[in-house]
Design an enzyme around this catalytic site. Structure first.
Site, PDB file in Angstrom:
ATOM      1  N   ARG A   1       0.880  -1.175   0.000  1.00 21.07           N
ATOM      2  CA  ARG A   1       0.000   0.000   0.000  1.00 21.07           C
ATOM      3  C   ARG A   1       0.910   1.215   0.000  1.00 21.07           C
ATOM      4  O   ARG A   1       1.705   1.401   0.943  1.00 21.07           O
ATOM      5  CB  ARG A   1      -0.915  -0.012   1.228  1.00 21.07           C
TER       6      ARG A   1
ATOM      7  N   CYS B   1     -16.382   1.597   0.295  1.00 20.66           N
ATOM      8  CA  CYS B   1     -15.230   0.709   0.514  1.00 20.66           C
ATOM      9  C   CYS B   1     -14.795   0.705   1.978  1.00 20.66           C
ATOM     10  O   CYS B   1     -14.090  -0.205   2.399  1.00 20.66           O
ATOM     11  CB  CYS B   1     -14.074   1.134  -0.383  1.00 20.66           C
TER      12      CYS B   1
ATOM     13  N   ASP C   1     -17.320   7.054  -1.374  1.00 18.03           N
ATOM     14  CA  ASP C   1     -16.058   6.887  -0.633  1.00 18.03           C
ATOM     15  C   ASP C   1     -15.750   8.221   0.033  1.00 18.03           C
ATOM     16  O   ASP C   1     -16.386   9.245  -0.255  1.00 18.03           O
ATOM     17  CB  ASP C   1     -14.943   6.461  -1.616  1.00 18.03           C
TER      18      ASP C   1
ATOM     19  N   GLN D   1      -9.995  -3.805  -3.798  1.00 13.52           N
ATOM     20  CA  GLN D   1     -11.309  -3.382  -3.311  1.00 13.52           C
ATOM     21  C   GLN D   1     -12.385  -3.674  -4.359  1.00 13.52           C
ATOM     22  O   GLN D   1     -13.474  -4.168  -4.036  1.00 13.52           O
ATOM     23  CB  GLN D   1     -11.269  -1.869  -3.003  1.00 13.52           C
TER      24      GLN D   1
ATOM     25  N   ARG E   1     -13.609  -8.941   1.050  1.00 13.06           N
ATOM     26  CA  ARG E   1     -12.179  -8.692   0.841  1.00 13.06           C
ATOM     27  C   ARG E   1     -11.397  -9.964   1.164  1.00 13.06           C
ATOM     28  O   ARG E   1     -10.423 -10.302   0.492  1.00 13.06           O
ATOM     29  CB  ARG E   1     -11.677  -7.541   1.748  1.00 13.06           C
TER      30      ARG E   1
ATOM     31  N   HIS F   1      -7.183   1.164  -6.575  1.00 15.70           N
ATOM     32  CA  HIS F   1      -7.428   0.256  -5.448  1.00 15.70           C
ATOM     33  C   HIS F   1      -8.109  -1.009  -5.992  1.00 15.70           C
ATOM     34  O   HIS F   1      -9.275  -1.287  -5.689  1.00 15.70           O
ATOM     35  CB  HIS F   1      -8.293   0.960  -4.396  1.00 15.70           C
TER      36      HIS F   1
HETATM   37  N1   CP Z   1     -11.229  -0.391   2.047  1.00 10.91           N
HETATM   38  C1   CP Z   1      -9.985  -0.512   2.525  1.00 10.91           C
HETATM   39  O1   CP Z   1      -9.031  -0.725   1.768  1.00 10.91           O
HETATM   40  O2   CP Z   1      -9.890  -0.393   3.864  1.00 10.91           O
HETATM   41  P1   CP Z   1      -8.537  -0.243   4.697  1.00 10.91           P
HETATM   42  O3   CP Z   1      -7.978   1.119   4.379  1.00 10.91           O
HETATM   43  O4   CP Z   1      -8.951  -0.365   6.127  1.00 10.91           O
HETATM   44  O5   CP Z   1      -7.599  -1.322   4.281  1.00 10.91           O
HETATM   45  N1  NVA Z   2      -9.936   6.752  -1.223  1.00 10.96           N
HETATM   46  C1  NVA Z   2      -9.569   6.234   0.049  1.00 10.96           C
HETATM   47  C2  NVA Z   2      -9.739   4.759   0.099  1.00 10.96           C
HETATM   48  C3  NVA Z   2      -9.487   4.128   1.438  1.00 10.96           C
HETATM   49  C4  NVA Z   2      -9.641   2.657   1.421  1.00 10.96           C
HETATM   50  C5  NVA Z   2      -8.139   6.613   0.375  1.00 10.96           C
HETATM   51  O1  NVA Z   2      -7.272   6.494  -0.514  1.00 10.96           O
HETATM   52  O2  NVA Z   2      -7.863   7.035   1.486  1.00 10.96           O
END
Ligand code: CP
Ligand code: NVA
Length: 326
Positions: free
Chosen positions: A121, A284, A244, A152, A312, A149
Site C-alpha cells: 500500500r 469501501c 467513498d 477493493q 475482501r 485500489h
Molecule cells: N477499504 C480498505 O481498503 O480499507 P482499509 O484502508 O482499512 O484497508
Molecule cells: N480513497 C480512500 C480509500 C481508502 C480505502 C483513500 O485512498 O484514502
C-alpha cells in the site's frame, strides 16, 4: 477444400494467473476477473469446512508493506494467507529502511530473496511499478495507491453479483471524489459490462487516461460510462450507489475545503429515494459518517458495506491462490 481437424486438447484454454503482478485491473481480462471471482465464491462457500483443499499455500511467504494505515486490507490479507497455510510478515514503512531512504526498487530486490509474494500500500503508483521491477519474478499486489485500489473492486464485484445475481446491464452511480476507488471502479465496471456514472464536483473527476481507457473497455463489453456533476441527476433509476471518503489518505490538509465542495454529494435518504427501490448502497470503508454518507443510510436496509468488507477476505484468498499456485 481439406477439412481442418483441430485436436480437442488445442481448443481447451488453460488460464493461469501464476506469477503475475496485480497492480491494476487494466491488465486483467474479463475472463481473468471471472476466474478470481469464481475462486473467491468457492472459498466463501467452503468457509465452514476446516480448510479448503488442505493448505494449498503451505510454506509460502507473503510480505505486506504499508506506507499508509489500513484495517481491512491488512487483516484480510493476513488472515487469507494464514488460512491458506502460508506465513505473513507485516512491514510499516516507517519501521523499515524504506522510511530512511532505501529505494523501493532495492527493497523489492531484497524481499524477493525471502518471500514468494508482496502486497504493498503506497502513495505513488509508480512506487508499485518500481517495487515489482525490483522483486521480479516475485509478484506484487496493489493494496492501494493514490491512483488505484483494484483489490477493493474485486470484493465490490463479488458483492454486486451476490445481491444482483449478475453483473451485466446494471447501473452503478459513484457519488463523490474521482479518487483511486473511482478510478478502479471505472476499469472494473467497464471490463465486466456494468454501466457506470461518476457524479462529482467539477475538477474532481477521475483520471483522464483511465476514463478514456475505460471507454474502450466499455465498447467491448457493451456498457456506458458517464461523468456528471449533479448527484441528484446521476442517481435517478440507479441499481447501485457507491461512495467513498471526500478526503483520501494524504489529502488531510485539504479537509476543510473538500468538506464544503463535496457537501452536495452526500449519500443520504433523499438521494436514495431517486434510485431503484432495490438499490444497494456501497462504500469501501472507512466511512466518515455524516459526511459522504449518513448514519441512516450506512446502517439502513439498502447498505451492503459490511458484506463488501467481508468479501475482501475471499477475493484476497483467491488472488493469493491463483498468483501462487501451479
Ligand atoms: N477499504 C480498505 O481498503 O480499507 P482499509 O484502508 O482499512 O484497508
Ligand atoms: N480513497 C480512500 C480509500 C481508502 C480505502 C483513500 O485512498 O484514502
Amino acid at each position: 477444400m481439406k477439412k481442418l481437424s483441430i485436436p480437442i486438447n488445442l481448443t481447451v484454454i488453460i488460464m493461469s494467473l501464476k506469477g503475475r503482478n496485480f497492480l491494476s485491473l487494466q491488465e486483467y481480462t474479463p475472463e481473468d476477473i471471472r476466474l478470481i471471482l469464481n475462486k473467491a465464491c468457492e472459498f466463501k462457500s467452503n468457509k465452514k469446512k476446516e480448510s479448503n483443499d488442505g493448505f494449498p499455500l503451505a510454506g509460502k511467504k507473503l510480505c505486506l508493506i504499508f506506507q499508509k494505515p489500513s484495517t481491512r486490507t491488512l487483516v484480510s490479507f493476513d488472515i487469507a494467507m494464514k488460512e491458506l497455510g502460508g506465513y505473513t510478515v507485516i512491514l510499516h514503512s516507517r519501521d523499515i529502511q524504506l522510511g530512511r531512504g532505501e529505494t523501493i526498487y532495492d527493497t523489492g530486490k531484497v524481499l524477493s530473496r525471502y518471500c514468494d509474494i508482496i502486497m504493498a500500500r503506497v502513495y505513488l503508483h509508480d512506487d508499485l511499478i518500481q517495487l515489482a521491477k525490483g522483486s521480479f519474478p516475485i509478484p506484487v499486489i496493489n493494496g492501494l495507491s493514490d491512483l488505484l485500489h483494484p483489490c477493493q473492486i474485486l470484493a465490490d464485484l463479488m458483492t454486486i453479483e451476490e445481491y444482483k445475481k449478475e453483473l451485466k446491464n446494471l447501473n452503478l452511480v459513484y457519488v463523490g471524489d474521482g479518487n483511486n476507488v473511482a478510478n478502479s471502479l471505472l476499469i472494473g465496471c467497464s471490463k465486466m459490462g456494468i454501466n457506470i456514472t461518476i457524479a462529482c464536483p467539477k475538477n474532481y473527476e477521475p483520471n483522464d487516461i483511465i476514463i478514456n481507457t475505460s471507454k474502450q473497455f466499455a465498447k467491448k463489453s457493451n456498457c456506458e460510462i458517464k461523468i456528471m456533476h449533479s448527484a441528484q441527476e446521476a442517481v435517478k433509476g440507479s441499481d447501485i450507489i457507491y461512495t467513498d471518503t471526500w478526503v483520501s489518505m494524504g489529502q488531510e490538509k485539504e479537509k476543510q475545503f473538500r468538506e464544503k465542495i463535496f457537501r452536495p454529494f452526500q449519500v443520504n435518504t433523499q438521494i436514495l429515494k431517486l434510485a431503484q427501490p432495490d438499490v444497494i448502497v456501497m462504500h469501501c470503508l472507512p466511512a466518515h459518517r455524516g459526511y459522504e454518507i449518513t448514519d441512516d443510510v450506512i446502517d439502513g436496509p439498502r447498505s451492503v458495506v459490511f458484506d463488501q468488507a467481508e468479501n475482501r477476505l475471499y477475493v484476497q484468498k483467491a488472488l493469493l491462490y491463483l498468483l501462487l499456485k501451479d
